[in-house]
Design an enzyme around this catalytic site. Structure first.
Site, PDB file in Angstrom:
ATOM      1  N   ASP A 139       4.521  -4.137   4.455  1.00  0.00           N
ATOM      2  CA  ASP A 139       4.605  -2.676   4.544  1.00  0.00           C
ATOM      3  C   ASP A 139       5.419  -2.175   3.361  1.00  0.00           C
ATOM      4  O   ASP A 139       6.292  -2.900   2.847  1.00  0.00           O
ATOM      5  CB  ASP A 139       5.338  -2.267   5.840  1.00  0.00           C
ATOM      6  CG  ASP A 139       4.361  -2.003   6.978  1.00  0.00           C
ATOM      7  OD1 ASP A 139       3.199  -2.432   6.870  1.00  0.00           O
ATOM      8  OD2 ASP A 139       4.783  -1.379   7.970  1.00  0.00           O
ATOM      9  N   PHE A 191       0.858  -1.187   0.000  1.00  0.00           N
ATOM     10  CA  PHE A 191       0.000   0.000   0.000  1.00  0.00           C
ATOM     11  C   PHE A 191       0.883   1.222   0.000  1.00  0.00           C
ATOM     12  O   PHE A 191       1.763   1.357   0.860  1.00  0.00           O
ATOM     13  CB  PHE A 191      -0.932  -0.013   1.225  1.00  0.00           C
ATOM     14  CG  PHE A 191      -1.999  -1.060   1.101  1.00  0.00           C
ATOM     15  CD1 PHE A 191      -1.694  -2.412   1.247  1.00  0.00           C
ATOM     16  CD2 PHE A 191      -3.308  -0.693   0.805  1.00  0.00           C
ATOM     17  CE1 PHE A 191      -2.675  -3.375   1.108  1.00  0.00           C
ATOM     18  CE2 PHE A 191      -4.299  -1.659   0.670  1.00  0.00           C
ATOM     19  CZ  PHE A 191      -3.980  -3.001   0.815  1.00  0.00           C
ATOM     20  N   GLU A 216      -2.193  -4.524  13.437  1.00  0.00           N
ATOM     21  CA  GLU A 216      -1.205  -5.462  14.005  1.00  0.00           C
ATOM     22  C   GLU A 216      -1.773  -6.204  15.219  1.00  0.00           C
ATOM     23  O   GLU A 216      -1.497  -7.389  15.417  1.00  0.00           O
ATOM     24  CB  GLU A 216       0.064  -4.699  14.395  1.00  0.00           C
ATOM     25  CG  GLU A 216       1.192  -5.583  14.882  1.00  0.00           C
ATOM     26  CD  GLU A 216       2.481  -4.796  15.018  1.00  0.00           C
ATOM     27  OE1 GLU A 216       3.269  -4.785  14.051  1.00  0.00           O
ATOM     28  OE2 GLU A 216       2.708  -4.191  16.084  1.00  0.00           O
ATOM     29  N   ILE A 268      -0.098   4.826  -0.108  1.00  0.00           N
ATOM     30  CA  ILE A 268      -1.187   5.799  -0.122  1.00  0.00           C
ATOM     31  C   ILE A 268      -0.655   7.141   0.368  1.00  0.00           C
ATOM     32  O   ILE A 268       0.148   7.197   1.315  1.00  0.00           O
ATOM     33  CB  ILE A 268      -2.366   5.261   0.719  1.00  0.00           C
ATOM     34  CG1 ILE A 268      -2.988   4.089  -0.065  1.00  0.00           C
ATOM     35  CG2 ILE A 268      -3.389   6.347   1.004  1.00  0.00           C
ATOM     36  CD1 ILE A 268      -4.005   3.310   0.659  1.00  0.00           C
ATOM     37  N   HIS A 318       8.110 -10.096  15.251  1.00  0.00           N
ATOM     38  CA  HIS A 318       8.426  -8.667  15.307  1.00  0.00           C
ATOM     39  C   HIS A 318       9.826  -8.491  15.892  1.00  0.00           C
ATOM     40  O   HIS A 318      10.117  -9.001  16.974  1.00  0.00           O
ATOM     41  CB  HIS A 318       7.398  -7.964  16.188  1.00  0.00           C
ATOM     42  CG  HIS A 318       7.426  -6.472  16.067  1.00  0.00           C
ATOM     43  ND1 HIS A 318       8.531  -5.724  16.387  1.00  0.00           N
ATOM     44  CD2 HIS A 318       6.471  -5.592  15.649  1.00  0.00           C
ATOM     45  CE1 HIS A 318       8.251  -4.437  16.175  1.00  0.00           C
ATOM     46  NE2 HIS A 318       7.007  -4.337  15.726  1.00  0.00           N
TER      47      HIS A 318
HETATM   48  C1  LIG Z   1       6.717  -3.123  10.176  1.00  0.00           C
HETATM   49  C2  LIG Z   1       5.416  -3.249  10.869  1.00  0.00           C
HETATM   50  O1  LIG Z   1       5.124  -4.187  11.542  1.00  0.00           O
HETATM   51  N1  LIG Z   1       4.563  -2.254  10.632  1.00  0.00           N
HETATM   52  C3  LIG Z   1       3.301  -2.189  11.296  1.00  0.00           C
HETATM   53  C4  LIG Z   1       3.328  -1.082  12.324  1.00  0.00           C
HETATM   54  O2  LIG Z   1       3.600   0.238  11.911  1.00  0.00           O
HETATM   55  P1  LIG Z   1       4.534   1.160  11.031  1.00  0.00           P
HETATM   56  O3  LIG Z   1       5.047   2.217  11.858  1.00  0.00           O
HETATM   57  O4  LIG Z   1       5.472   0.406  10.222  1.00  0.00           O
HETATM   58  O5  LIG Z   1       3.337   1.732  10.087  1.00  0.00           O
HETATM   59  P2  LIG Z   1       3.488   2.466   8.716  1.00  0.00           P
HETATM   60  O6  LIG Z   1       3.603   3.911   8.903  1.00  0.00           O
HETATM   61  O7  LIG Z   1       4.503   1.810   7.906  1.00  0.00           O
HETATM   62  O8  LIG Z   1       2.059   2.143   8.122  1.00  0.00           O
HETATM   63  C5  LIG Z   1       1.746   0.834   7.685  1.00  0.00           C
HETATM   64  C6  LIG Z   1       1.593   0.788   6.167  1.00  0.00           C
HETATM   65  O9  LIG Z   1       0.414   1.434   5.767  1.00  0.00           O
HETATM   66  C7  LIG Z   1       0.616   2.078   4.524  1.00  0.00           C
HETATM   67  N2  LIG Z   1       0.438   3.526   4.672  1.00  0.00           N
HETATM   68  C8  LIG Z   1       0.395   4.104   5.890  1.00  0.00           C
HETATM   69  C9  LIG Z   1       0.173   5.475   6.000  1.00  0.00           C
HETATM   70  C10 LIG Z   1       0.018   6.249   4.845  1.00  0.00           C
HETATM   71  O10 LIG Z   1      -0.163   7.468   4.882  1.00  0.00           O
HETATM   72  N3  LIG Z   1       0.088   5.626   3.647  1.00  0.00           N
HETATM   73  C11 LIG Z   1       0.282   4.299   3.528  1.00  0.00           C
HETATM   74  O11 LIG Z   1       0.339   3.771   2.427  1.00  0.00           O
HETATM   75  C12 LIG Z   1       2.031   1.761   4.098  1.00  0.00           C
HETATM   76  O12 LIG Z   1       1.998   0.628   3.307  1.00  0.00           O
HETATM   77  C13 LIG Z   1       2.697   1.480   5.409  1.00  0.00           C
HETATM   78  O13 LIG Z   1       3.861   0.687   5.246  1.00  0.00           O
HETATM   79  O14 LIG Z   1       2.031  -0.992  12.900  1.00  0.00           O
HETATM   80  C14 LIG Z   1       1.040  -0.675  11.970  1.00  0.00           C
HETATM   81  C15 LIG Z   1      -0.232  -0.512  12.745  1.00  0.00           C
HETATM   82  O15 LIG Z   1      -0.018   0.404  13.775  1.00  0.00           O
HETATM   83  C16 LIG Z   1       0.900  -1.724  10.924  1.00  0.00           C
HETATM   84  O16 LIG Z   1       0.467  -2.934  11.519  1.00  0.00           O
HETATM   85  C17 LIG Z   1       2.232  -1.924  10.276  1.00  0.00           C
HETATM   86  O17 LIG Z   1       2.154  -3.018   9.378  1.00  0.00           O
HETATM   87 MN   LIG Z   2       5.970   0.338   8.246  1.00  0.00          MN
END
Ligand SMILES: CC(=O)N[C@H]1[C@@H](OP(=O)(O)OP(=O)(O)OC[C@H]2O[C@@H](n3ccc(=O)[nH]c3=O)[C@H](O)[C@@H]2O)O[C@H](CO)[C@H](O)[C@@H]1O
Ligand SMILES: [Mn+2]
Length: 475
Positions: free
Chosen positions: A332, A242, A424, A244, A354
């Site tokens: 992700d 994704f 998650e 976005i 994790h």
């Molecule tokens: C590595 C890992 O385990 N990552 C998890 C973690 O956060 P993360 O801090 O890794 O979350 P993140 O900011 O990467 O968001 C998850 C995913 O959503 C999509 N995205 C998000 C925001 C945006 O504006 N546009 C967009 O496309 C993108 O694919 C991103 O990789 O926790 C999240 C929930 O809290 C999700 O479960 C993530 O899978």
């Molecule tokens: Mn992420």
């Protein structure tokens, strides 16, 4: 397969010159005086008739046991070779003076002539046996007088054994019993077992879950074997990512590194879910791989974007995935591939440990602890803390997972509760209730900045791409 045959491998053995430097200075003075007087008189006048009765009683008992299995095949050679006869008379007087100088001088002179067929691994079994020790001392003095008795062509023939020695030789999955003589060697018994698996036993990490699902650490699998198993199956692997809003910036590195490391040689469909289709980069792809852009809506909150991935994946199972792919890997986008990720990770239902909670106690897992949420896992319960950014499996299984998580999130929403770590948390609940059939270790998703490089981590297959949350989320 075991074949017992006398296979002549090579008509050349240890060149005589290799022995000379090591023995001449040390042994000749000591051995000649003791050896010659006792031996020569009985030996020289009439060779065969006289020697057999005298040498057999002393010689055979020590040698026979090791010799017996091979006797039928090389008896003719044995009989022809007269040298064993002198051993009993020779050794007792000679060995004590000779041995001390022997071992240090032998290996350097032997090794070059044994290569490549007799690697150094052979020497340990070779050295303890006494036979090689007497040869260097014996031959030079003896040869001139001895050669009267035999035509020189026979002397150099491989069937003439000045000395011989039996040895076990093992290299890789080939083991054999070899008969080594001064001029050649024979492989008497050749045994080729199935190859050793190219894996070691890892003792520094858990290799199985309590329900016996493999935890796929580096060193525990053989890529070649797995590829053989999978290549005939003509599978297609779907990847959902994704991108976005601002997250489109991660696509380029993700896709470029995926082409280098992810399922190389397999058909891969990258499903890019985005609200900005024009920002999907054009990356050159290997044959059989394609990018499919799926335009989807965005949400203002990043948490909603993250959570609604479950809904969108499950929806597209019917539209696309059931038809087009066999496995789905849901990742992700803020990550990059850094090392091999291949079919070893495929299974019915796959979760990834994790990295931040690997080795931590269950009490520290950030499961949802409020019973009101569908993601609730009571304290003391739970297997592992799985990451939201890396799961997968057969399409049917991923469909069940994403659908269940989406429905659980809908129920939470109607109950005005949002699980602490969003999708998650729900993923962790689902994988607690439905145990994954394969578990990926944190090799598959590591954060070098946060977690360094611990010893158990031999590979970092995927890495988090650092991002500035304030600048990129909700943008
Ligand atoms: C590595 C890992 O385990 N990552 C998890 C973690 O956060 P993360 O801090 O890794 O979350 P993140 O900011 O990467 O968001 C998850 C995913 O959503 C999509 N995205 C998000 C925001 C945006 O504006 N546009 C967009 O496309 C993108 O694919 C991103 O990789 O926790 C999240 C929930 O809290 C999700 O479960 C993530 O899978
Ligand atoms: Mn992420």
């Amino acid at each position: 397969s075991t074949s017992r045959s006398l296979i002549k491998l090579k008509g050349r053995g240890i060149p005589f010159s290799h022995f000379l430097p090591s023995f001449l200075p040390s042994f000749l003075p000591s051995f000649l005086p003791s050896f010659l007087p006792s031996f020569l008189p009985s030996f020289l006048p009439s060779f065969l008739p006289s020697f057999l009765p005298s040498f057999l009683p002393s010689f055979l008992p020590s040698l026979l046991p090791s010799l017996l299995p091979f006797l039928p095949s090389f008896l003719p050679c044995l009989l022809l070779s007269f040298l064993p006869s002198f051993l009993p008379s020779f050794l007792p007087s000679f060995l004590p003076s000779f041995l001390p100088s022997f071992p240090p001088s032998l290996p350097p002179s032997l090794l070059p002539s044994f290569r490549p067929s007799f690697p150094p691994s052979l020497l340990p079994s070779f050295l303890p046996s006494f036979l090689p020790s007497f040869l260097p001392s014996f031959l030079p003095s003896f040869l001139p007088s001895f050669s009267f008795f035999l035509p020189s062509s026979f002397l150099s023939s491989p069937f003439f054994f000045f000395f011989f020695i039996f040895s076990q030789y093992q290299e890789g999955h080939i083991s054999c019993t070899v008969l080594i003589s001064h001029s050649t060697y024979f492989i008497l018994e050749h045994h080729s077992s199935s190859p050793e698996p190219a894996t070691q036993r890892r003792i520094d990490v858990p290799l199985l879950t309590p329900w016996l699902a493999p935890i796929v650490w580096d060193g525990t699998f053989d890529e070649d074997i797995l590829n053989e198993q999978f290549q005939g199956r003509n599978i297609t692997i779907g990847v959902t990512i994704f991108a976005i809003k601002k997250y489109v910036i991660f696509l380029k590195l993700f896709l470029e590194t995926a082409e280098k490391h992810f399922m190389v040689g397999y058909k891969v469909n990258y499903y890019v879910f985005t609200d900005r289709p024009n920002d999907v980069p054009k990356i050159p792809l290997q044959e059989g791989r394609k990018i499919i852009t799926l335009v989807v809506q965005n949400y203002s909150r990043w948490q909603d974007i993250s959570m609604h991935r479950m809904e969108m994946i499950s929806n597209y199972c019917h539209q696309l995935f059931f038809k087009d792919v066999d496995y789905l890997v849901c990742l992700d986008v803020d990550m990059k591939f850094n090392d091999h990720v291949g079919v070893e990770m495929l299974s019915d239902l796959v979760g990834t440990l994790h990295p931040g909670f690997y080795g931590a106690s269950r009490e520290t897992f950030t499961y949802e602890r409020r019973p009101k949420s569908q993601a609730y896992i009571p304290r003391g319960k739970g297997d592992y803390y799985y990451m939201g950014g890396f799961f997968g499996g057969k399409v049917q299984q991923v469909y069940k997972l994403t659908k269940a998580c989406h429905e659980a999130m809908l129920i939470d929403k109607s109950n005005r509760i949002e699980a602490v770590w969003h999708d998650e948390s729900h993923l962790n609940k689902y994988l607690f209730l439905h145990k994954p059939t394969k578990v990926l270790p944190p090799e598959y998703m590591w954060d070098k900045q946060l977690l360094g490089w611990p010893a158990f981590l031999r590979k970092m297959r995927m890495l988090a791409v650092p991002k500035n949350h304030a600048k990129i989320r909700n943008k």
